[in-house]
Enzyme design. Structure first.
Site: not given
Length: 233
Positions: A204-208
């Site tokens: 989520p939230s581009r916190l890959h």
């Protein structure tokens, strides 16, 4: 119905939102396999077993002498102890660029399970024996198609079909024939030998999660040693 929020005008398309990734898994340098090839093996099998559409599809990027990159989708055909194998026409644009600059990048994107695998490395051609074995295992239509296509060249509307008909008559075959066509000298396999691999897991939230393997300097291609690191998303 699209789930994307798109703003569109006569001259532009703007994507304003995207589905959030939310994979429950977690990867780190501590829970991946010490070998990136073994880690890929694990992930590829999971992609296949969970119903990913064409998990063998991969983007291949090459760079010619002009320095301008080009990319296209190809099919991954084999993983061995040295690297990743695909097959193509040796007179195609991709092969000419690999002859001039023997380095490539591969990318697998498995959307259904929110995973990517990125591979960078040098390339080598397969032996004619390896290429022949694969070529003659293909359906007869694919063998004839490889002979008929002067890949990446400009052709007329009916040129390909006319060449195909001539080849059918030459070899006395049709789509139902079980026969091995001789391997053409302009067709064969390439192997990408990785020096870098990255495993990406959507969060989520581009916190890959991003885990990178770098082959240690001086480490051999036959028995590589790897440094495993986490990258910032």
């Amino acid at each position: 119905m699209s789930l994307l929020d798109i703003a569109e005008t006569k001259d532009t398309i703007q994507v304003r939102s995207h589905l959030q990734y939310n994979t429950p898994e977690h990867i780190s340098p501590h829970n991946v396999h010490p070998s990136p090839l073994e880690q890929f093996h694990i992930w590829f099998n999971e992609a296949r077993d969970t119903g990913v559409c064409e998990p063998e599809s991969m983007s291949l990027s090459t760079v010619g002498p002009s320095g301008i990159p080009s990319s296209r989708m190809v099919l991954f055909k084999q993983l061995d102890k040295r690297g990743f194998v695909f097959y193509t026409n040796y007179t195609s644009r991709k092969s000419k660029e690999l002859d001039q600059n023997p380095n490539a990048a591969l990318l697998f994107f498995w959307r259904e399970i929110s995973r990517q695998v990125r591979i960078v490395g040098k390339v080598e051609k397969l032996s004619s024996e390896e290429s022949k074995e694969y070529f003659q295992s293909r359906p007869i239509g694919s063998q004839l198609g490889a002979l008929a296509s002067k890949q990446s060249t400009v052709i007329g509307e009916n040129d390909l079909q006319e060449r195909l008909e001539k080849l059918r008559k030459l070899y006395g075959v049709d789509e139902s024939t079980e026969r091995k066509i001789p391997l053409p000298d302009f067709w064969g396999g390439w192997r990408v030998i990785p020096s870098e691999m990255e495993f990406w897991l959507g969060k989520p939230s581009r916190l890959h999660d991003r885990i990178r393997y770098l082959r240690d300097e001086g480490s051999s291609e036959e028995e590589p040693h790897w440094t495993i690191e986490r990258l910032s998303p």
